[in-house]
Write a protein that holds these residues in place. Sequence first.
Motif, mmCIF file in Angstrom:
data_model
loop_
_atom_site.group_PDB
_atom_site.id
_atom_site.type_symbol
_atom_site.label_atom_id
_atom_site.label_comp_id
_atom_site.label_asym_id
_atom_site.label_seq_id
_atom_site.Cartn_x
_atom_site.Cartn_y
_atom_site.Cartn_z
ATOM 1 N N GLN A 4 38.372 -77.607 75.914
ATOM 2 C CA GLN A 4 39.291 -76.363 75.710
ATOM 3 C C GLN A 4 39.038 -75.333 74.648
ATOM 4 O O GLN A 4 39.229 -74.252 74.811
ATOM 5 C CB GLN A 4 40.653 -76.989 75.180
ATOM 6 N N PHE A 5 38.106 -75.617 73.697
ATOM 7 C CA PHE A 5 37.627 -74.641 72.654
ATOM 8 C C PHE A 5 36.526 -73.762 73.269
ATOM 9 O O PHE A 5 36.316 -72.883 72.811
ATOM 10 C CB PHE A 5 37.286 -75.229 71.458
ATOM 11 N N ARG A 6 35.919 -74.112 74.556
ATOM 12 C CA ARG A 6 34.977 -73.214 74.913
ATOM 13 C C ARG A 6 35.533 -72.068 75.564
ATOM 14 O O ARG A 6 34.918 -71.212 75.844
ATOM 15 C CB ARG A 6 34.009 -74.136 75.970
ATOM 16 N N GLN A 7 36.653 -72.281 75.897
ATOM 17 C CA GLN A 7 37.479 -71.515 76.584
ATOM 18 C C GLN A 7 38.019 -70.340 75.406
ATOM 19 O O GLN A 7 38.514 -70.849 74.625
ATOM 20 C CB GLN A 7 38.606 -71.834 77.563
ATOM 21 N N LYS A 8 37.814 -69.185 75.641
ATOM 22 C CA LYS A 8 38.133 -68.040 74.543
ATOM 23 C C LYS A 8 39.503 -67.223 75.119
ATOM 24 O O LYS A 8 39.385 -66.271 75.069
ATOM 25 C CB LYS A 8 37.121 -67.369 74.067
ATOM 26 N N ASP A 9 40.577 -68.071 75.501
ATOM 27 C CA ASP A 9 41.734 -67.210 75.962
ATOM 28 C C ASP A 9 42.714 -67.304 75.088
ATOM 29 O O ASP A 9 42.433 -67.885 73.999
ATOM 30 C CB ASP A 9 41.943 -68.071 77.459
ATOM 31 N N GLU A 10 43.806 -66.866 75.650
ATOM 32 C CA GLU A 10 45.138 -66.600 74.740
ATOM 33 C C GLU A 10 45.641 -68.001 74.396
ATOM 34 O O GLU A 10 46.332 -68.211 73.287
ATOM 35 C CB GLU A 10 46.037 -65.730 75.386
ATOM 36 N N TYR A 49 49.252 -79.733 69.524
ATOM 37 C CA TYR A 49 49.661 -78.279 70.122
ATOM 38 C C TYR A 49 48.968 -78.159 71.498
ATOM 39 O O TYR A 49 49.264 -77.547 72.400
ATOM 40 C CB TYR A 49 49.227 -77.269 69.109
ATOM 41 N N SER A 50 47.689 -78.641 71.577
ATOM 42 C CA SER A 50 46.891 -78.709 73.029
ATOM 43 C C SER A 50 47.671 -79.308 73.962
ATOM 44 O O SER A 50 47.619 -79.129 75.023
ATOM 45 C CB SER A 50 45.309 -79.005 72.590
ATOM 46 N N LYS A 51 48.386 -80.424 73.589
ATOM 47 C CA LYS A 51 49.172 -81.201 74.476
ATOM 48 C C LYS A 51 50.429 -80.612 75.157
ATOM 49 O O LYS A 51 50.813 -80.365 76.028
ATOM 50 C CB LYS A 51 49.517 -82.548 74.056
ATOM 51 N N ILE A 52 50.863 -79.581 73.842
ATOM 52 C CA ILE A 52 52.008 -78.983 74.319
ATOM 53 C C ILE A 52 52.060 -77.665 74.930
ATOM 54 O O ILE A 52 52.684 -77.313 75.758
ATOM 55 C CB ILE A 52 52.846 -78.567 72.847
ATOM 56 N N TYR A 53 51.076 -76.867 74.643
ATOM 57 C CA TYR A 53 50.821 -75.691 75.257
ATOM 58 C C TYR A 53 49.679 -75.914 76.426
ATOM 59 O O TYR A 53 48.889 -75.655 76.618
ATOM 60 C CB TYR A 53 50.148 -74.728 74.434
#
Length: 125
Positions: free
Chosen positions: A56-62, A121-125
């Motif tokens: 998920q950190f590889r993606q630089k999204d919002e 927070y990665s689970k929530i969003y």
Amino acid sequence: MDYSRISFFVLGIFFSVMGGFMICASFMTNSVPSSMVYIQLAMAIMSFCLSYLYPQFRQKDERMKLIRQKGMLASFVALMIYLFVFNIGLQFDFFILTANELIHILTALIISTVFISLVVYSKIY
């Protein structure tokens, strides 16, 4: 095959084994574990969390920016609570700690809180 994710997982196992060994050694000698054990276990938590979060950190999204912002806010609030509890505890002698032990415990709590909050927070969003 994602080798970064595997390497974080291997590091987590390594830190867990090292911390477990130090805890077992201290129990076998009937002594209190060294305060460095807390940091080793926090590093294990950090490694396992990074293993989970790496794709998920590889993606630089919002979404990742929002997760980082929320995680840092939660970590800051938790840090203030930790400092308040330690301040009150030391003032009223609820516990007796050396400065070295206090710094190791706070460091371990901060490391653990930051990365666990990012996972939550990665689970929530």
